[in-house]
Design a protein around this motif. Structure first.
Motif, PDB file in Angstrom:
ATOM      1  N   LEU A  24       0.838  -1.191   0.000  1.00 27.68           N
ATOM      2  CA  LEU A  24       0.000   0.000   0.000  1.00 27.68           C
ATOM      3  C   LEU A  24       0.876   1.244   0.000  1.00 27.68           C
ATOM      4  O   LEU A  24       1.971   1.244   0.568  1.00 27.68           O
ATOM      5  CB  LEU A  24      -0.905   0.039   1.240  1.00 27.68           C
ATOM      6  CG  LEU A  24      -1.825  -1.164   1.486  1.00 27.68           C
ATOM      7  CD1 LEU A  24      -2.604  -0.956   2.776  1.00 27.68           C
ATOM      8  CD2 LEU A  24      -2.765  -1.379   0.310  1.00 27.68           C
ATOM      9  N   ARG A  25       0.374   2.285  -0.632  1.00 28.68           N
ATOM     10  CA  ARG A  25       1.052   3.582  -0.573  1.00 28.68           C
ATOM     11  C   ARG A  25       0.186   4.563   0.203  1.00 28.68           C
ATOM     12  O   ARG A  25      -1.016   4.691  -0.051  1.00 28.68           O
ATOM     13  CB  ARG A  25       1.337   4.135  -1.966  1.00 28.68           C
ATOM     14  CG  ARG A  25       1.788   5.600  -1.949  1.00 28.68           C
ATOM     15  CD  ARG A  25       2.441   6.037  -3.233  1.00 28.68           C
ATOM     16  NE  ARG A  25       3.758   5.407  -3.371  1.00 28.68           N
ATOM     17  CZ  ARG A  25       4.638   5.767  -4.303  1.00 28.68           C
ATOM     18  NH1 ARG A  25       4.338   6.714  -5.184  1.00 28.68           N
ATOM     19  NH2 ARG A  25       5.808   5.167  -4.373  1.00 28.68           N
ATOM     20  N   PHE A  26       0.818   5.272   1.156  1.00 33.28           N
ATOM     21  CA  PHE A  26       0.150   6.315   1.928  1.00 33.28           C
ATOM     22  C   PHE A  26       0.789   7.651   1.579  1.00 33.28           C
ATOM     23  O   PHE A  26       2.010   7.804   1.682  1.00 33.28           O
ATOM     24  CB  PHE A  26       0.274   6.048   3.424  1.00 33.28           C
ATOM     25  CG  PHE A  26      -0.428   4.796   3.870  1.00 33.28           C
ATOM     26  CD1 PHE A  26      -1.742   4.832   4.308  1.00 33.28           C
ATOM     27  CD2 PHE A  26       0.229   3.569   3.839  1.00 33.28           C
ATOM     28  CE1 PHE A  26      -2.391   3.676   4.711  1.00 33.28           C
ATOM     29  CE2 PHE A  26      -0.407   2.408   4.236  1.00 33.28           C
ATOM     30  CZ  PHE A  26      -1.723   2.461   4.672  1.00 33.28           C
ATOM     31  N   ILE A  27      -0.033   8.613   1.173  1.00 35.92           N
ATOM     32  CA  ILE A  27       0.439   9.965   0.878  1.00 35.92           C
ATOM     33  C   ILE A  27      -0.109  10.886   1.965  1.00 35.92           C
ATOM     34  O   ILE A  27      -1.317  11.077   2.078  1.00 35.92           O
ATOM     35  CB  ILE A  27      -0.029  10.440  -0.508  1.00 35.92           C
ATOM     36  CG1 ILE A  27       0.455   9.478  -1.590  1.00 35.92           C
ATOM     37  CG2 ILE A  27       0.468  11.854  -0.788  1.00 35.92           C
ATOM     38  CD1 ILE A  27      -0.089   9.798  -2.969  1.00 35.92           C
ATOM     39  N   ASN A  35       3.440   2.561  -8.594  1.00 40.91           N
ATOM     40  CA  ASN A  35       3.951   1.485  -9.449  1.00 40.91           C
ATOM     41  C   ASN A  35       3.012   0.281  -9.399  1.00 40.91           C
ATOM     42  O   ASN A  35       2.059   0.255  -8.619  1.00 40.91           O
ATOM     43  CB  ASN A  35       5.376   1.106  -9.038  1.00 40.91           C
ATOM     44  CG  ASN A  35       5.448   0.585  -7.610  1.00 40.91           C
ATOM     45  OD1 ASN A  35       4.662  -0.250  -7.215  1.00 40.91           O
ATOM     46  ND2 ASN A  35       6.414   1.080  -6.841  1.00 40.91           N
ATOM     47  N   GLU A  36       3.298  -0.701 -10.217  1.00 40.31           N
ATOM     48  CA  GLU A  36       2.410  -1.846 -10.357  1.00 40.31           C
ATOM     49  C   GLU A  36       2.292  -2.677  -9.080  1.00 40.31           C
ATOM     50  O   GLU A  36       1.344  -3.434  -8.918  1.00 40.31           O
ATOM     51  CB  GLU A  36       2.886  -2.731 -11.512  1.00 40.31           C
ATOM     52  CG  GLU A  36       2.792  -2.063 -12.875  1.00 40.31           C
ATOM     53  CD  GLU A  36       3.280  -2.976 -13.987  1.00 40.31           C
ATOM     54  OE1 GLU A  36       3.700  -4.101 -13.670  1.00 40.31           O
ATOM     55  OE2 GLU A  36       3.240  -2.545 -15.153  1.00 40.31           O
ATOM     56  N   GLY A  37       3.243  -2.534  -8.173  1.00 40.11           N
ATOM     57  CA  GLY A  37       3.204  -3.348  -6.962  1.00 40.11           C
ATOM     58  C   GLY A  37       2.185  -2.904  -5.943  1.00 40.11           C
ATOM     59  O   GLY A  37       1.823  -3.660  -5.042  1.00 40.11           O
ATOM     60  N   ASN A  38       1.716  -1.653  -6.031  1.00 38.73           N
ATOM     61  CA  ASN A  38       0.772  -1.155  -5.041  1.00 38.73           C
ATOM     62  C   ASN A  38      -0.640  -1.648  -5.328  1.00 38.73           C
ATOM     63  O   ASN A  38      -1.116  -1.569  -6.464  1.00 38.73           O
ATOM     64  CB  ASN A  38       0.790   0.381  -5.013  1.00 38.73           C
ATOM     65  CG  ASN A  38       2.050   0.920  -4.385  1.00 38.73           C
ATOM     66  OD1 ASN A  38       2.329   0.662  -3.226  1.00 38.73           O
ATOM     67  ND2 ASN A  38       2.829   1.663  -5.158  1.00 38.73           N
ATOM     68  N   ARG A  39      -1.326  -2.127  -4.289  1.00 39.70           N
ATOM     69  CA  ARG A  39      -2.692  -2.634  -4.436  1.00 39.70           C
ATOM     70  C   ARG A  39      -3.734  -1.562  -4.169  1.00 39.70           C
ATOM     71  O   ARG A  39      -4.880  -1.677  -4.596  1.00 39.70           O
ATOM     72  CB  ARG A  39      -2.914  -3.815  -3.490  1.00 39.70           C
ATOM     73  CG  ARG A  39      -1.932  -4.965  -3.716  1.00 39.70           C
ATOM     74  CD  ARG A  39      -2.045  -5.520  -5.129  1.00 39.70           C
ATOM     75  NE  ARG A  39      -1.050  -6.541  -5.398  1.00 39.70           N
ATOM     76  CZ  ARG A  39      -1.231  -7.826  -5.149  1.00 39.70           C
ATOM     77  NH1 ARG A  39      -2.349  -8.246  -4.611  1.00 39.70           N
ATOM     78  NH2 ARG A  39      -0.278  -8.693  -5.432  1.00 39.70           N
ATOM     79  N   ALA A  40      -3.378  -0.539  -3.399  1.00 41.50           N
ATOM     80  CA  ALA A  40      -4.295   0.566  -3.105  1.00 41.50           C
ATOM     81  C   ALA A  40      -3.480   1.765  -2.661  1.00 41.50           C
ATOM     82  O   ALA A  40      -2.317   1.630  -2.264  1.00 41.50           O
ATOM     83  CB  ALA A  40      -5.305   0.180  -2.028  1.00 41.50           C
ATOM     84  N   LEU A  41      -4.087   2.909  -2.734  1.00 39.22           N
ATOM     85  CA  LEU A  41      -3.418   4.159  -2.398  1.00 39.22           C
ATOM     86  C   LEU A  41      -4.307   4.933  -1.427  1.00 39.22           C
ATOM     87  O   LEU A  41      -5.503   5.084  -1.665  1.00 39.22           O
ATOM     88  CB  LEU A  41      -3.175   4.962  -3.671  1.00 39.22           C
ATOM     89  CG  LEU A  41      -2.292   6.197  -3.610  1.00 39.22           C
ATOM     90  CD1 LEU A  41      -1.656   6.450  -4.963  1.00 39.22           C
ATOM     91  CD2 LEU A  41      -3.108   7.416  -3.185  1.00 39.22           C
ATOM     92  N   PHE A  42      -3.718   5.401  -0.338  1.00 38.18           N
ATOM     93  CA  PHE A  42      -4.440   6.176   0.663  1.00 38.18           C
ATOM     94  C   PHE A  42      -3.853   7.588   0.717  1.00 38.18           C
ATOM     95  O   PHE A  42      -2.645   7.747   0.862  1.00 38.18           O
ATOM     96  CB  PHE A  42      -4.319   5.536   2.045  1.00 38.18           C
ATOM     97  CG  PHE A  42      -5.122   4.274   2.210  1.00 38.18           C
ATOM     98  CD1 PHE A  42      -6.362   4.296   2.837  1.00 38.18           C
ATOM     99  CD2 PHE A  42      -4.638   3.061   1.740  1.00 38.18           C
ATOM    100  CE1 PHE A  42      -7.102   3.133   2.991  1.00 38.18           C
ATOM    101  CE2 PHE A  42      -5.365   1.900   1.887  1.00 38.18           C
ATOM    102  CZ  PHE A  42      -6.607   1.929   2.515  1.00 38.18           C
ATOM    103  N   VAL A  43      -4.717   8.584   0.603  1.00 39.80           N
ATOM    104  CA  VAL A  43      -4.307   9.972   0.798  1.00 39.80           C
ATOM    105  C   VAL A  43      -4.851  10.407   2.158  1.00 39.80           C
ATOM    106  O   VAL A  43      -6.057  10.323   2.409  1.00 39.80           O
ATOM    107  CB  VAL A  43      -4.848  10.900  -0.303  1.00 39.80           C
ATOM    108  CG1 VAL A  43      -4.394  12.341  -0.055  1.00 39.80           C
ATOM    109  CG2 VAL A  43      -4.370  10.423  -1.676  1.00 39.80           C
TER     110      VAL A  43
END
Length: 284
Positions: free
Chosen positions: A147-150, A175-183
């Motif tokens: 997961l990516r957290f911004i 990138n392709e490895g992230n399953r979801a993104l949280f802002v």
């Protein structure tokens, strides 16, 4: 008979291993916001203490706080005492738990007497990004889930809007490895900017969840806006202090104790597909 026992034991161990494998492919998040810790108010302190005890007992993967950790309304002397109180409890979170903190207007905003420099021990940065120490990217991986957290500090007094737009554009290009993104942000002010930028991000297929507090008014996590085609959702969480408003209502709450509602936070589960589910956990 021994052969059957061995087969049963083997199947049982295999079952336990598979259960552990599938359980590990879930990321568990506790989200809290707007606790407004006020120096000298034992009720607000008890609410924060309850949340921290739940974290210590349950040990989620991640804890999110989207700002207004303190009351901050009675001048710098009291505000610094409130920060000290907050730190006392927040630092009890186990080291195994990743903590993500974005300050709110009461913590650092105009009209209040504490600034980002008073909270640097939670920023994770030694230099400002787009004008704030608290703008940062955290990539988290557990098993097959990444997961990516911004984190976006929307109440920073030194925020650079043009630099922020460029930084966000890069941050949203996952990138392709992230399953979801949280802002993560204190308010919803930057949500239109996020949705506009997402329209320019090529080949984006992951879901984007925008989480914020600030507005209060709800005893749980509530969907505010969504663009299903773009896979973008904005959620508001009511504050840990909601249901109790201090001295202004003390007389009424003593006469009518049912006006005092129990504190709560949100538990978020993200699975291997990046799908998010959630439930509100209230103090019994």
């Amino acid at each position: 008979m021994r052969g059957r026992n061995r087969s049963f034991a083997f199947c049982f161990l295999l079952f336990l291993c598979l259960c552990h494998l599938f359980a590990s492919d879930l990321i568990r998040i506790f989200w809290v916001t707007d606790n407004h810790l006020k120096y000298g108010d034992p009720v607000l302190e008890e609410r924060l203490e309850w949340f921290i005890e739940e974290v210590k007992r349950e040990k989620p993967d991640i804890v999110i706080h989207t700002g207004d950790a303190i009351d901050g309304k009675r001048g710098r002397e009291y505000a610094l005492k409130e920060i000290e109180q907050f730190v006392f409890y927040w630092d009890q979170i186990p080291d195994s738990v990743v903590t993500l903190f974005v300050p709110g207007n009461r913590d650092i905003g105009l009209g209040y007497e504490t600034a980002e420099e008073d909270w640097l021990f939670y920023s994770g940065n030694t230099e400002k990004i787009a004008g704030s120490f608290f703008n940062r990217i955290v990539d988290f991986q557990k098993g097959s889930i990444r997961l990516r957290f911004i984190l976006v500090c929307d109440f920073s007094r030194t925020l650079n809007p043009s630099a922020l737009t460029c930084w966000l554009s890069d941050a949203l290009s996952v990138n392709e490895g992230n399953r979801a993104l949280f802002v993560l942000s204190h308010s919803a002010a930057l949500f239109p900017t996020i949705t506009d930028l997402l329209k320019t991000v090529p080949h984006r297929e992951v879901s984007v969840y925008f989480l914020h507090g600030h507005e209060h008014g709800g005893l749980g996590m509530m969907l505010q806006e969504s663009e299903v085609a773009s896979k973008v959702w904005r959620y508001l969480l009511g504050g840990l202090q909601d249901g109790y408003y201090g001295a202004a209502q003390t007389v009424f709450q003593k006469m009518l104790p049912f006006l005092v509602l129990p504190p709560f936070f949100e538990e978020i589960i993200v699975d291997a597909s990046g799908t998010m589910t959630h439930r509100t956990i209230r103090q019994p």
